[in-house]
Design a protein around this motif. Structure first.
Motif, short mmCIF file in Angstrom:
data_model
loop_
_atom_site.label_atom_id
_atom_site.label_comp_id
_atom_site.label_asym_id
_atom_site.label_seq_id
_atom_site.Cartn_x
_atom_site.Cartn_y
_atom_site.Cartn_z
N GLU A 87 46.14 51.26 74.23
CA GLU A 87 45.16 51.38 73.14
C GLU A 87 44.45 50.05 72.92
OE1 GLU A 87 44.76 52.65 68.46
OE2 GLU A 87 46.67 52.95 69.48
N THR A 91 40.43 49.53 73.45
CA THR A 91 39.60 49.32 72.27
C THR A 91 39.12 47.88 72.12
OG1 THR A 91 41.54 48.97 70.85
CG2 THR A 91 40.64 51.22 70.98
N GLU A 92 39.89 46.93 72.65
CA GLU A 92 39.55 45.52 72.45
C GLU A 92 39.14 44.77 73.71
OE1 GLU A 92 42.75 43.57 70.34
OE2 GLU A 92 43.05 45.32 69.05
#
Length: 151
Positions: A87, A91-92
């Motif tokens: 995740e 997302t980053e």
């Protein structure tokens, strides 16, 4: 400890042994653990590398991409920590690599296994390699699709 010469966030475990295989195969397989890399290399899948005790970052993905011609498959553990790492990456980290000429894909482990080393231990090297090659590498999805299916 990190120094001006050695930065853990820029180095990949197993890269010394993997780099030639990655260049030949035009593929880098990034896994979570040192033991996964050691087991995969011993079984003959020498394109495997892992982060050096840190969360996988952009520089490590770029390094894997440089060695593999841009094709990188993430095969993270199927547990909570692996899902959290995925995740964070999706997302980053990965959105910031847009345009970096990286084809990052997400592989999934065969059902019932928590990491690549366990696949090899549970199925034996030959069958385990076949399962990882067909299921995890062959079925790897573009990171945007693979992330959506896994969370």
């Amino acid at each position: 400890p990190e120094t001006s010469v050695f930065k853990k966030g820029e180095v990949l475990f197993g890269v010394a042994r993997a780099k030639q295989a990655m260049r030949r195969a035009k593929l880098g397989l990034v896994v979570e653990g040192y033991f996964d890399v050691i087991q995969l290399h011993a079984a003959g899948l020498e394109v495997a590398v892992a982060s050096l005790g840190t969360a996988l970052g952009a520089e490590q993905l770029r390094a894997a991409g440089r060695l593999s011609g841009g094709r990188v498959v993430l095969l993270l553990d199927g547990d909570r920590a692996g899902n959290q790492a995925l995740e964070r990456l999706c997302t980053e980290v990965l959105p910031g690599l847009h345009g970096a000429e990286l084809d990052v894909r997400i592989g999934a482990l065969p059902d019932g296994f928590k990491d690549p080393a366990e696949v090899l231990q549970g199925m034996g090297n030959e069958r385990g390699l076949q399962a990882l090659t067909n299921h995890s590498l062959g079925g790897a999805l573009a990171w945007t699709e693979g992330y959506a299916l896994r969370v």
